[in-house]
Design a protein around this motif. Sequence first.
Motif, PDB file in Angstrom:
ATOM      1  N   VAL A  11     -98.711   9.746   7.451  1.00 39.07           N
ATOM      2  CA  VAL A  11     -99.550  10.826   8.510  1.00 39.07           C
ATOM      3  C   VAL A  11     -98.536  11.736   8.985  1.00 39.07           C
ATOM      4  CG1 VAL A  11    -101.192  11.597   9.933  1.00 39.07           C
ATOM      5  CG2 VAL A  11    -101.591   9.481   8.581  1.00 39.07           C
ATOM      6  N   LEU A  12     -98.131  12.966   8.582  1.00 37.04           N
ATOM      7  CA  LEU A  12     -97.216  13.697   9.424  1.00 37.04           C
ATOM      8  C   LEU A  12     -97.706  14.189  10.602  1.00 37.04           C
ATOM      9  CD1 LEU A  12     -96.293  16.427   6.546  1.00 37.04           C
ATOM     10  CD2 LEU A  12     -95.072  14.459   7.321  1.00 37.04           C
ATOM     11  N   VAL A  13     -96.821  14.344  11.571  1.00 40.58           N
ATOM     12  CA  VAL A  13     -97.333  14.497  12.970  1.00 40.58           C
ATOM     13  C   VAL A  13     -98.469  15.631  13.005  1.00 40.58           C
ATOM     14  CG1 VAL A  13     -95.311  15.719  13.769  1.00 40.58           C
ATOM     15  CG2 VAL A  13     -96.740  14.659  15.566  1.00 40.58           C
ATOM     16  N   ASN A  48    -104.973  17.105  17.636  1.00 39.95           N
ATOM     17  CA  ASN A  48    -106.205  17.500  18.037  1.00 39.95           C
ATOM     18  C   ASN A  48    -107.328  16.290  17.430  1.00 39.95           C
ATOM     19  OD1 ASN A  48    -105.582  19.599  19.727  1.00 39.95           O
ATOM     20  ND2 ASN A  48    -105.605  20.952  17.918  1.00 39.95           N
ATOM     21  N   ARG A  49    -106.699  15.379  17.235  1.00 41.29           N
ATOM     22  CA  ARG A  49    -107.797  14.252  16.433  1.00 41.29           C
ATOM     23  C   ARG A  49    -107.765  12.906  17.575  1.00 41.29           C
ATOM     24  NH1 ARG A  49    -107.127  13.826  10.246  1.00 41.29           N
ATOM     25  NH2 ARG A  49    -109.049  12.526  10.424  1.00 41.29           N
ATOM     26  N   ASP A  50    -108.719  12.306  17.474  1.00 39.14           N
ATOM     27  CA  ASP A  50    -108.843  11.128  18.502  1.00 39.14           C
ATOM     28  C   ASP A  50    -107.834   9.887  17.842  1.00 39.14           C
ATOM     29  OD1 ASP A  50    -110.031  11.391  20.888  1.00 39.14           O
ATOM     30  OD2 ASP A  50    -111.882  11.620  19.701  1.00 39.14           O
ATOM     31  N   TYR A  76    -101.138  14.400  25.091  1.00 40.04           N
ATOM     32  CA  TYR A  76     -99.632  14.366  25.113  1.00 40.04           C
ATOM     33  C   TYR A  76     -99.334  15.729  24.561  1.00 40.04           C
ATOM     34  CZ  TYR A  76     -99.741   9.391  25.956  1.00 40.04           C
ATOM     35  OH  TYR A  76     -99.907   8.282  26.284  1.00 40.04           O
ATOM     36  N   GLU A  77     -98.195  16.616  24.739  1.00 40.66           N
ATOM     37  CA  GLU A  77     -97.622  17.567  23.804  1.00 40.66           C
ATOM     38  C   GLU A  77     -96.241  17.243  23.490  1.00 40.66           C
ATOM     39  OE1 GLU A  77     -98.603  21.167  25.500  1.00 40.66           O
ATOM     40  OE2 GLU A  77     -97.368  22.270  23.788  1.00 40.66           O
ATOM     41  N   VAL A  78     -96.083  17.147  22.307  1.00 39.69           N
ATOM     42  CA  VAL A  78     -94.660  16.897  21.848  1.00 39.69           C
ATOM     43  C   VAL A  78     -93.976  18.051  21.059  1.00 39.69           C
ATOM     44  CG1 VAL A  78     -95.006  14.249  21.372  1.00 39.69           C
ATOM     45  CG2 VAL A  78     -95.414  15.966  19.774  1.00 39.69           C
ATOM     46  N   TYR A  79     -92.806  18.156  21.220  1.00 32.23           N
ATOM     47  CA  TYR A  79     -92.015  19.284  20.717  1.00 32.23           C
ATOM     48  C   TYR A  79     -91.067  18.813  19.636  1.00 32.23           C
ATOM     49  CZ  TYR A  79     -89.408  23.560  20.472  1.00 32.23           C
ATOM     50  OH  TYR A  79     -88.606  24.781  20.058  1.00 32.23           O
ATOM     51  N   THR A  80     -91.441  18.815  18.391  1.00 33.97           N
ATOM     52  CA  THR A  80     -90.562  17.996  17.303  1.00 33.97           C
ATOM     53  C   THR A  80     -90.438  18.622  16.087  1.00 33.97           C
ATOM     54  OG1 THR A  80     -90.070  15.628  16.609  1.00 33.97           O
ATOM     55  CG2 THR A  80     -92.515  16.378  16.808  1.00 33.97           C
ATOM     56  N   GLU A  81     -89.763  17.968  14.914  1.00 36.66           N
ATOM     57  CA  GLU A  81     -89.528  18.421  13.861  1.00 36.66           C
ATOM     58  C   GLU A  81     -91.111  18.087  12.957  1.00 36.66           C
ATOM     59  OE1 GLU A  81     -87.280  16.656  15.132  1.00 36.66           O
ATOM     60  OE2 GLU A  81     -85.312  17.857  15.071  1.00 36.66           O
ATOM     61  N   PRO A  82     -91.611  19.043  12.260  1.00 39.57           N
ATOM     62  CA  PRO A  82     -92.676  18.703  11.727  1.00 39.57           C
ATOM     63  C   PRO A  82     -92.725  17.585  10.294  1.00 39.57           C
ATOM     64  CG  PRO A  82     -92.140  20.904  10.816  1.00 39.57           C
ATOM     65  CD  PRO A  82     -91.147  20.560  11.883  1.00 39.57           C
ATOM     66  N   LYS A  91    -100.029  19.059  20.052  1.00 40.57           N
ATOM     67  CA  LYS A  91    -100.710  18.320  20.895  1.00 40.57           C
ATOM     68  C   LYS A  91    -101.341  17.185  20.471  1.00 40.57           C
ATOM     69  CE  LYS A  91    -102.191  22.226  23.897  1.00 40.57           C
ATOM     70  NZ  LYS A  91    -101.950  23.447  23.162  1.00 40.57           N
ATOM     71  N   LEU A  92    -101.011  16.104  20.786  1.00 38.17           N
ATOM     72  CA  LEU A  92    -101.638  14.618  20.372  1.00 38.17           C
ATOM     73  C   LEU A  92    -102.762  14.135  21.396  1.00 38.17           C
ATOM     74  CD1 LEU A  92     -98.542  13.230  18.981  1.00 38.17           C
ATOM     75  CD2 LEU A  92    -100.409  14.421  17.816  1.00 38.17           C
ATOM     76  N   LYS A  93    -103.634  13.352  21.047  1.00 37.62           N
ATOM     77  CA  LYS A  93    -104.526  12.520  22.017  1.00 37.62           C
ATOM     78  C   LYS A  93    -104.644  11.373  21.418  1.00 37.62           C
ATOM     79  CE  LYS A  93    -109.442  13.098  22.935  1.00 37.62           C
ATOM     80  NZ  LYS A  93    -110.435  14.021  22.497  1.00 37.62           N
TER      81      LYS A  93
END
Lengths: 155, 293
Positions: free
Chosen positions: A64-66, A71-73, A15-21, A7-9
């Motif tokens: 910065v890895l995704v 959950n950060r701004d 947004y919610e992304v479904y991806t490799e870490p 979950k990214l803000k």
Amino acid sequence: MAKQSFKLKVNGSEYEVYTEPNRPLLDVVREDLGLTGSKEGCGTGDCGACTMLLDGAPVTTCLVLVGEAENRDITTVEGIAKNGVLHPVQAAFVEFGALQCGFCIPGMIVSSVALLDRNPHPTEAEIRYGIAGNLCRCTGYTKIVEAIQAASSRM
Amino acid sequence: MYRFEYYRPTSVAEAVALLREKGEGGKILAGGTDLIPQMKERGRHPKYIVSLSLVKELRGISFDNGDGLKIGAGTLMAQVAEHPLINERFNVLAQGAELIGSLQTMNLATVGGNVCNAAPSADAVPAFIVMDSEVGIVGPGGSRTMPMWQVFEGPGRTALKPDEILTEVRVPTPTQNSAGVYIRHCPRKELDIAIAGVGVYLGLDSNNTISHARVCLASVAPVPLRATKTEEYLVGKQPSEAVYEQAGQIASGEARPITDMRGSAEFRHVLVKVLAIRCLRQAVDAIGVRTTR
């Protein structure tokens, strides 16, 4: 390595992304969210072209890895202008001709805005320190410093 | 970047249990400013990553006159550099932290990361060492404490076991009439790695005699190097230019530099002497005592 959900803000939108870490935040923001303002220069945290704000602090998002940004701004250059009105820093960059090729400018704007948020009336030395992590190969920095000084006097 | 398994424990205990369970080939991720470039460019490919980003107990700065300063390993360099009490009473730590990369780097890089990467050039480390810092380490068997200068075994190598985590740095409260200074030499003013660096911490007694001395050399040995002969020489001396000169000479002799793209071994020996003299002079100045000519 399985894909994971993150979950990214970004710029106030969730947004919610479904991806490799193993992907850097920069790549996910550009490729998956379509916010291509932030650029990849070096990819190793030296040039600052990928600078975004993480909870208000400028960071090089190629490092910065995704998952680290979950959950950060997050603020990208797309989130600096409000309601279609340029931020005073952006307006001053245009007015002073503080850009040439433009590749470093999204990161430069983000760092400049972060600087003025912390220190609304910086000295020239403080401005140069504030953008020391953003490399520009075109301008020689003089116009950039002048633009930030002008923006500071108008804020 | 190569693929890896990615874990985000929420406590030190959970992180240690993960490291123990998954075994060799993993890597702890703190700020990532060293690890991620290593993974992108320098052929480092951990099988799994244990991110400490959700371990809140690792973050924070606290101070108590009796116990001294405690800095959680996950505390950012920017927080150390800006902290009012650190600037006031542990100034040399702020000096070291402020030299770490750009603001963007300082907003990611952590205290624990700077120690555990064990770079001979790590700018925060000499400052911690000259302040007699200790580190707290937690592993499957419990916790232990170690003086920071003993943590380093070689470039990128520490005394920590693969399933141990550095959790905290503890710095004793400085005595009256003491001061620390860290100076490095770089070709550029900012955003560079030191060719050589020297950290000094001096305490003077009521007769203005040096009662306590710590000297640490950066980028001139496989590890951040405590210059113990220089320390022994300084204790009992009255600060004077002649004493600084002699101490600089001894420190230069203790350095074990190599020649690389940043500078020759010979140049580094000279730099150590010059930087040590400047550090000693500045430390005595900062205490407010005039150096005898």
